[in-house]
Design a protein around this motif. Structure first.
Motif, mmCIF file in Angstrom:
data_model
loop_
_atom_site.group_PDB
_atom_site.id
_atom_site.type_symbol
_atom_site.label_atom_id
_atom_site.label_comp_id
_atom_site.label_asym_id
_atom_site.label_seq_id
_atom_site.Cartn_x
_atom_site.Cartn_y
_atom_site.Cartn_z
ATOM 1 N N ILE A 186 46.971 38.120 29.390
ATOM 2 C CA ILE A 186 45.692 37.403 29.470
ATOM 3 C C ILE A 186 45.401 36.990 30.909
ATOM 4 O O ILE A 186 44.272 37.094 31.388
ATOM 5 N N GLU A 187 46.444 36.544 31.602
ATOM 6 C CA GLU A 187 46.271 36.088 32.985
ATOM 7 C C GLU A 187 45.884 37.232 33.922
ATOM 8 O O GLU A 187 45.164 37.034 34.904
ATOM 9 N N ARG A 188 46.330 38.436 33.615
ATOM 10 C CA ARG A 188 46.092 39.570 34.504
ATOM 11 C C ARG A 188 44.718 40.216 34.313
ATOM 12 O O ARG A 188 44.236 40.925 35.208
ATOM 13 N N ILE A 189 44.088 40.009 33.165
ATOM 14 C CA ILE A 189 42.827 40.719 32.870
ATOM 15 C C ILE A 189 41.777 40.526 33.953
ATOM 16 O O ILE A 189 41.213 41.504 34.458
ATOM 17 N N PRO A 190 41.431 39.282 34.352
ATOM 18 C CA PRO A 190 40.383 39.137 35.373
ATOM 19 C C PRO A 190 40.773 39.732 36.718
ATOM 20 O O PRO A 190 39.898 40.170 37.481
ATOM 21 N N LYS A 191 42.078 39.774 37.028
ATOM 22 C CA LYS A 191 42.521 40.382 38.280
ATOM 23 C C LYS A 191 42.212 41.878 38.276
ATOM 24 O O LYS A 191 41.667 42.416 39.254
ATOM 25 N N VAL A 192 42.579 42.551 37.179
ATOM 26 C CA VAL A 192 42.335 43.992 37.067
ATOM 27 C C VAL A 192 40.828 44.263 37.061
ATOM 28 O O VAL A 192 40.336 45.159 37.748
ATOM 29 N N ALA A 193 40.082 43.469 36.280
ATOM 30 C CA ALA A 193 38.634 43.658 36.196
ATOM 31 C C ALA A 193 37.967 43.418 37.545
ATOM 32 O O ALA A 193 37.063 44.154 37.950
ATOM 33 N N GLY A 194 38.409 42.391 38.256
ATOM 34 C CA GLY A 194 37.847 42.097 39.574
ATOM 35 C C GLY A 194 38.135 43.197 40.576
ATOM 36 O O GLY A 194 37.278 43.546 41.402
ATOM 37 N N TYR A 195 39.331 43.763 40.520
ATOM 38 C CA TYR A 195 39.698 44.864 41.405
ATOM 39 C C TYR A 195 38.781 46.066 41.179
ATOM 40 O O TYR A 195 38.242 46.645 42.126
ATOM 41 N N ASN A 196 38.586 46.431 39.900
ATOM 42 C CA ASN A 196 37.710 47.561 39.576
ATOM 43 C C ASN A 196 36.261 47.277 39.995
ATOM 44 O O ASN A 196 35.550 48.167 40.481
ATOM 45 N N TRP A 197 35.820 46.037 39.783
ATOM 46 C CA TRP A 197 34.456 45.637 40.152
ATOM 47 C C TRP A 197 34.227 45.830 41.656
ATOM 48 O O TRP A 197 33.228 46.415 42.076
ATOM 49 N N LEU A 198 35.151 45.339 42.458
ATOM 50 C CA LEU A 198 35.005 45.405 43.912
ATOM 51 C C LEU A 198 35.064 46.839 44.430
ATOM 52 O O LEU A 198 34.365 47.196 45.377
ATOM 53 N N LYS A 199 35.892 47.670 43.811
ATOM 54 C CA LYS A 199 35.995 49.056 44.253
ATOM 55 C C LYS A 199 34.719 49.840 43.947
ATOM 56 O O LYS A 199 34.304 50.697 44.728
ATOM 57 N N LYS A 200 34.092 49.522 42.811
ATOM 58 C CA LYS A 200 32.905 50.260 42.389
ATOM 59 C C LYS A 200 31.627 49.746 43.050
ATOM 60 O O LYS A 200 30.713 50.519 43.321
ATOM 61 N N ARG A 201 31.526 48.439 43.312
ATOM 62 C CA ARG A 201 30.244 47.829 43.669
ATOM 63 C C ARG A 201 30.164 47.291 45.091
ATOM 64 O O ARG A 201 29.140 46.720 45.465
ATOM 65 N N THR A 202 31.230 47.408 45.863
ATOM 66 C CA THR A 202 31.179 46.900 47.238
ATOM 67 C C THR A 202 31.732 47.947 48.202
ATOM 68 O O THR A 202 32.345 48.930 47.793
ATOM 69 N N ASN A 203 31.524 47.698 49.478
ATOM 70 C CA ASN A 203 32.058 48.561 50.533
ATOM 71 C C ASN A 203 33.213 47.892 51.263
ATOM 72 O O ASN A 203 33.512 48.244 52.421
ATOM 73 N N LEU A 204 33.876 46.961 50.607
ATOM 74 C CA LEU A 204 34.979 46.239 51.234
ATOM 75 C C LEU A 204 36.171 47.172 51.447
ATOM 76 O O LEU A 204 36.384 48.123 50.687
ATOM 77 N N THR A 205 36.960 46.887 52.473
ATOM 78 C CA THR A 205 38.186 47.643 52.717
ATOM 79 C C THR A 205 39.242 47.240 51.685
ATOM 80 O O THR A 205 39.101 46.215 50.997
#
Length: 315
Positions: free
Chosen positions: A146-165
């Motif tokens: 449960i604790e890891r879900i938002p971490k994984v979701a946030g990682y995927n979100w940032l990779k798909k929707r931002t140009n961050l390194t």
């Protein structure tokens, strides 16, 4: 005594800190790591924090990514190979519940050394103890997932929707998405965090939220208003009777503690007149800011202003 020993006898301070940490391990495990009530509370709180801090995120559009993150998060918690979480671990992005087994890294190293030299007997030779240990471990893995879900979701979100390194993504995932960065600690962490339980998590949560606010001030301010302040204003209006007599009576029957620290939604009334209501958790920064706003809105006299300062000092 603790302050004096820190200044004049650091080794004595270390002993005090170790005693506090050892004593608190039991309570951390029972009330946090293996507590289903806390899992549910923390799941809502971490979801909100992620949606607020992620660029372009909202409670609605973050949900599909959150759902997709459930499978890899639980696979990682149960040590099942997964490409996403393996990549996150390699880049040191995945930080979950603090002190997973109640041991610091130093403790774990000592345990392994004792076993390797044959100086420590196996704890799980006994069949009953071994089975109990498996159940205990399985129960903890649920909380880890449960604790890891938002971490994984946030990682995927940032990779798909931002140009961050990759480095920038890693920093945001560790510090601003879901649980705070537990590994970022002060020199006297073992003392202050065990004297004031979870103070490091709160400190790092605020620190990450301030970083998100500085990066996107307008977006962050609107999200805080939308998810924290406007609900408090609606609650205040309900207490004044602007939403009807029944709603006013219902809000009057809710404790000031709950109205300060949660978003309260009245659902009905028992035969004895007590209000039945939904108590919606907020992320730590939102809870504090919303609580300060509530105390300010309801202040009527000097004593109420004193209560506001008491609330801020207490937090």
């Amino acid at each position: 005594y603790i302050a004096d020993s820190f200044n004049h006898n650091p080794s004595e301070t270390a002993i005090v800190a170790e005693v506090l940490r050892t004593t608190n391990i039991v309570w951390r495990e029972l009330f946090v790591n293996r507590n289903p009530g806390f899992w549910l509370f923390n799941m809502i709180r971490d979801y909100k924090r992620a949606a607020i801090n992620l660029p372009g995120g909202s409670f609605v559009n973050f949900l599909p990514e959150y759902i997709k993150g459930i499978k890899p998060a639980f696979r990682e918690a149960y040590n099942i190979p997964d490409d996403i979480t393996s990549e996150m671990n390699r880049k040191k992005m995945l930080i979950s519940m603090e002190s997973r087994w109640g041991l610091s890294s130093e403790d774990a190293a000592l345990e392994r050394m004792l076993v390797s030299y044959g100086l420590k007997e196996s704890k799980w030779n006994n069949l009953v103890a071994k089975k109990f240990g498996k159940i205990w471990e399985h129960w903890g893995n649920i909380g880890q997932g449960i604790e890891r879900i938002p971490k994984v979701a946030g990682y995927n979100w940032l990779k798909k929707r931002t140009n961050l390194t990759e480095k920038e993504i890693g920093h945001v995932v560790r510090t601003q998405v879901g649980s705070p960065d537990f590994l970022r600690k002060g020199k006297t962490y073992n003392l202050y965090n065990n004297l004031f339980l979870f103070s490091n998590a709160i400190k790092e949560g605020w620190r990450g939220d301030i970083e998100a606010a500085r990066a996107r001030p307008s977006e962050y301010a609107w999200k805080r208003a939308k998810y924290n302040f406007i609900p408090k204003i609606i609650m205040y209006g309900a207490g004044l009777g602007l939403l009807g007599a029944w709603m006013q009576k219902s809000m009057d029957n809710v404790s000031d503690f709950d109205k300060s620290n949660y978003i309260v939604i009245p659902l009905g009334e028992l035969e004895n007149g007590k209000t039945v209501y939904l108590r919606v958790p907020m992320d730590e920064t939102g809870r504090f800011a919303g609580g300060v706003m509530w105390k300010g809105l309801t202040a009527r006299k000097a004593e109420d202003l004193i209560n506001l300062f008491d609330y801020m000092a207490g937090q």
